[in-house]
Design an enzyme around this catalytic site. Structure first.
Site, PDB file in Angstrom:
ATOM      1  N   GLU A 169      10.848   3.004  -5.261  1.00 47.15           N
ATOM      2  CA  GLU A 169      10.373   2.612  -3.938  1.00 47.15           C
ATOM      3  C   GLU A 169       9.717   1.227  -3.840  1.00 47.15           C
ATOM      4  O   GLU A 169       9.911   0.523  -2.851  1.00 47.15           O
ATOM      5  CB  GLU A 169       9.347   3.636  -3.433  1.00 47.15           C
ATOM      6  CG  GLU A 169       9.891   5.029  -3.261  1.00 47.15           C
ATOM      7  CD  GLU A 169       8.758   6.016  -3.047  1.00 47.15           C
ATOM      8  OE1 GLU A 169       8.066   6.369  -4.018  1.00 47.15           O
ATOM      9  OE2 GLU A 169       8.536   6.413  -1.904  1.00 47.15           O
TER      10      GLU A 169
ATOM     11  N   ARG B 166      -0.882   7.725   1.990  1.00 48.14           N
ATOM     12  CA  ARG B 166      -0.338   6.612   1.205  1.00 48.14           C
ATOM     13  C   ARG B 166      -0.475   5.289   1.970  1.00 48.14           C
ATOM     14  O   ARG B 166      -0.721   4.243   1.362  1.00 48.14           O
ATOM     15  CB  ARG B 166       1.117   6.869   0.790  1.00 48.14           C
ATOM     16  CG  ARG B 166       1.624   5.883  -0.248  1.00 48.14           C
ATOM     17  CD  ARG B 166       2.990   6.268  -0.814  1.00 48.14           C
ATOM     18  NE  ARG B 166       2.902   7.210  -1.920  1.00 48.14           N
ATOM     19  CZ  ARG B 166       2.684   6.872  -3.188  1.00 48.14           C
ATOM     20  NH1 ARG B 166       2.554   5.603  -3.537  1.00 48.14           N
ATOM     21  NH2 ARG B 166       2.618   7.792  -4.121  1.00 48.14           N
TER      22      ARG B 166
END
Ligand code: MTE
Ligand code: HPA
Ligand code: MOS
Length: 794
Positions: free
Chosen positions: A745, A324
């Site tokens: 997030e 990520r």
């Protein structure tokens, strides 16, 4: 529907989603009536456990003497790796994570054994009395040292596009540097906890504060040498998870279950804050070495970065976290020629894990740092350099990993924020202020964000739900997601209420329970409401269709339609007829009849119509080639931007956030009230990461900042007095649940603006001519160091 009549218009206006609703447990939270795992009434005979941990960062254990432990008041038993009936493992992907260290310890704080006693305090006191003999081994403590020693928990990753080297050599301007960004403790208010209760015939019921009940079930089953159907894991809510309970609740769940199995009594294992912080992993800190080529206008033409994270002693989720990070190094910028390397440094520290953003923030902050440097080199406003490098709409719109961006709204979003935050005027005002203020310097920064939504491990993008309509018309929903304060239950309840046209008060969501929905994914990657909302919608729609078909039979008056009975709509004509039955305002509207929902349900039950259903969802169109690091890993992107203004005391390094403006793209928000809360919470949490929260290990590898006395999370007084968070009006181009976007997030990246505003203020000391070597967290000490460095270079 050709001509919507009054009924249709009313139905279209009625909605269960898109409106601000209080969190389903808001009242319980403030009244202190919300049940957390430690509040569950204890059964008679309950024992309490505590972990005995390593005091060395890397050592062989040559002997352990438990005599004093066993002689301690209230102690019932001590268990080590040897007592585990099944597998000694709680690693989520790679099986390199022992529940109890077996012969070798790899960090200070690593659990070696569990003590079971009659009280929590007795167990804790006894745990410290073990005499462990160690034979010490050399320890690696930092990511840089791990990198130098090529000590990794996984093979390093590499993503390349174009010819970065050639582009770099051709570039009119070049920049090289290094950056360190620290880790972060999740600091959930409720610590790790599990309460394990043996049930008949090898059953084990475990209440656990976890984002991932299914994985707890698997780990416990393996550790106890049982099957999954023997183990039930239940979680009504967490007092925060933030990623820290995605995989790392497993150790606590397994240890409690092992002790319960061995003693055949209920066992509760509740971590004290120090134990929690010493034992569990945190956000990965990252070390970067970068090299960029850019034009005289500030456009980046080549970007090379080598990042290494502190994975800790085992892999845990470090691989997907690094992936990520790689997939967020671009942030909102088109990078034609890139060379991105990422490695997970194996260190003798806690095994780092998920934390809100999951590597995304660590990837994106590196490019933001680079853009900030370019701007200062060119004497330009960093916001203008940012805009120049933004992804385009129809060109310059392919990410380094090959996903085409089709939903780019960063230009419009930033234009809106530029205006509402009065960015340009404030920039001028701050320059004027600084010119007359030698000690207090103000700083301003505008930072954008783009965040990919979906688990970057494709198969995890699935969810299930179970919806019951009871004969009285009340509705009970169970889904695979877990509630950690983020409001997933409220959103899923809204979705179900919307489908069935019910007022929200008739919908109740129950505890997440592995015996209701099986094989769930962690509630993570911000996908909880997206996935479980869709699954619950699927379940509710099936019930609605059955009720509609039944209503048509009762009131339709159309001969032949739905002659097949209540089993559902078979033909196209049937399907169309079913669609015309409207559910809103607690009423079912069919052919001019308006029947109260509860009344129709009552009748449907007597007519033997199934009133409950399961539902399922799997996110479409995702694929990822992990070797090439290319594909379409994300369902869509969420966008946002923030402007922060700070004042820094250049003599003490103290600073204050004066004003923050944040704009976030939650799509067609399911619940704007909850989403705004997420934006504000993530902003402050991210600000803590980048400013005051510092993890510090001493030379012996011991984490010294393992309590709030030494580890400073933001308090109420750190919130800006002038805080303007807003949602950007948008509609997801992807067919997400009611066209909303995830919110959990991504807003954690908004406070990059705070960090860069501090850097801006520091650079005012040298007339914005020098790049301050500011590392994160920008503690007062780090700020003073950066000021000293740029003063020396003048
Ligand atoms: N909000 C609260 N109040 N508490 C939390 O623990 N966790 C965050 C975010 N917001 C968290 C939170 C993280 S790390 C994730 S992945 C998402 O919520 C998960 O929930 P969602 O997918 O349902 O948004
Ligand atoms: N986020 C959180 N957890 C995960 C992910 C992710 O992207 N991928 C695998 N586990
Ligand atoms: Mo969130 S870090 O994906 O649990």
């Amino acid at each position: 529907m050709n001509h919507p009549g009054a009924t249709e218009l009313k139905a279209m206006a009625w909605t269960g989603v898109g409106v601000g609703r209080p969190h389903e447990s808001a009242e319980l939270h403030v009244l202190g009536q919300a049940t957390y795992t430690d509040d569950i009434p204890e059964l008679r005979g309950t024992l309490h456990a505590a972990l005995g941990t390593s005091s060395k960062p890397h050592a062989n254990i040559t002997a352990i003497d438990f005599a004093q432990v066993l002689a301690s008041p209230g102690v019932v038993a001590v268990y080590t790796a040897r007592d585990i009936p099944g597998t000694n493992d709680c690693g989520p992907i790679i099986h390199d994570d022992p529940i109890f260290a077996d012969g070798k310890v790899e960090y200070v704080g690593q659990p070696i054994f569990v003590v079971v006693a009659d009280s929590h305090d007795n167990a804790r006191r006894a745990a410290r009395r073990a005499q462990v003999t160690y034979e010490e081994l050399p320890a690696i403590l930092t990511p840089q040292a791990a990198h130098a020693a090529k000590s990794y928990v996984l093979p390093p990753m590499h993503l390349r596009r174009g010819d970065c080297q050639a582009a770099f050599e051709r570039a009119p301007r070049k920049l090289k540097g290094t950056l360190y960004v620290g880790g972060q403790e999740q600091f959930y208010l409720e610590g790790q906890i599990a309460y394990a209760i043996p049930r008949e015939a090898d059953g084990m019921h475990v209440y656990c504060s976890t984002q991932h009940p299914s994985e707890m079930q698997h780990v416990i089953a393996h550790a106890l040498k049982l099957h999954s159907h023997h183990v039930l894991v239940e979680c009504r809510r967490m007092g925060g998870g933030f990623g820290g309970k995605e995989s790392q609740s497993a150790l606590w769940a397994a240890a409690a279950a092992i002790a319960a199995k061995k003693t055949n009594r209920p066992v509760k294992l509740r971590a004290d804050r120090d134990d929690d912080m010493m034992v569990t992993g945190k956000r990965h800190c990252f070390w970067y070495e970068y090299e960029v080529g850019y034009g005289d206008d500030g456009r980046i033409v080549a970007a090379k970065v080598d990042m290494v994270s502190r994975a800790g002693y085992s892999a845990d989720l470090s691989g997907p976290v690094a992936t990520r990070a790689v997939c967020h190094f671009d942030n909102t910028y088109y990078l034609s020629d890139v060379d991105i390397r990422a490695a997970c440094g194996k260190t003798n520290t806690q095994s780092n894990t998920a934390f809100r953003g999951f590597g995304g923030p660590q990837g994106a902050i590196a490019i933001e740092y680079i853009v900030d440097e370019i701007a200062r080199e060119l004497g330009r406003d960093a916001y203008d350099i940012r805009k120049l490098n933004f992804y385009g709409k129809d060109e310059r719109n392919v990410t380094p990993y090959g996903q085409v961006i089709v939903d780019n709204v960063i230009h419009e979003l930033c234009d809106q924020l530029e205006e509402s935050s009065e960015y340009r005027a404030r920039r001028q005002a701050i320059d004027a202020y600084n010119a007359g203020s030698p000690v207090i310097k103000k700083g301003l920064a505008f930072t954008p964000l783009k965040f990919g939504i979906a688990f970057n491990v494709t198969h995890l993008n699935q969810a299930g739900a179970l919806v019951h309509v009871y004969v009285d018309g009340s509705i009970l929903v169970n889904h695979g997601g877990t509630e950690m304060g983020q409001g997933i239950n409220t959103k899923v309840a809204q979705v179900v209420a919307h489908e069935l046209g019910r007022d929200l008060r008739h919908v109740r969501v129950t505890a997440t329970d592995t015996s209701k929905v099986a094989n769930t994914s962690a509630t993570a990657a911000s996908t909880g409401a997206d996935l479980n909302g869709k699954a619950a919608q699927d379940a509710a729609r099936q019930i609605r269709d059955r009720l509609a078909a039944y209503a048509l039979r009762l009131y339709g008056g159309v001969p032949g339609v739905l002659a097949g009975g209540a089993s559902g709509a078979a033909s196209e004509a049937d399907a169309a007829a079913v669609e015309e039955v409207l559910f809103y305002d607690d009423t079912v509207h069919v052919n001019g009849h308006a029947i109260p929902f509860a009344e129709l349900v009552q009748k449907a039950y007597l007519a033997r119509v199934q009133l409950w259903s399961d539902g399922y969802y799997a996110t479409p169109h995702l694929h990822w080639d992990p070797k090439a690091m290319t594909g379409h890993p994300f369902s869509y992107y969420a966008y946002g931007a923030a402007v922060s203004e700070v004042a820094v005391d250049t003599l003490t390094g103290e600073w204050k956030l004066l004003r923050a403006d944040a704009l976030y793209d939650a799509g067609d928000s399911l619940n704007p009230a909850i989403d705004l809360g997420q934006v504000e919470g993530a902003f402050i949490q991210g600000m803590g990461w980048l400013t005051t929260e510092e993890l510090w290990w001493n030379a012996g590898g011991k984490l010294m900042t393992h309590a709030p006395s030494t580890y400073k999370i933001p308090g109420v007084s750190d919130c800006p007095e002038d805080f303007r968070a807003a949602l950007f009006k948008n509609r997801n181009v992807e067919d997400s649940i009611h066209r909303s976007k995830a919110v959990g997030e991504p807003p954690l990246l908004l406070p990059f603006s705070v960090f860069f505003a501090i850097r801006d203020a520091i650079s005012a000391v040298a007339g914005h001519k020098v790049n301050p070597p500011l590392q994160a967290p920008a503690t007062s000490e780090a700020i003073l160091k950066a000021i000293t460095a740029i003063e020396a270079s003048r």
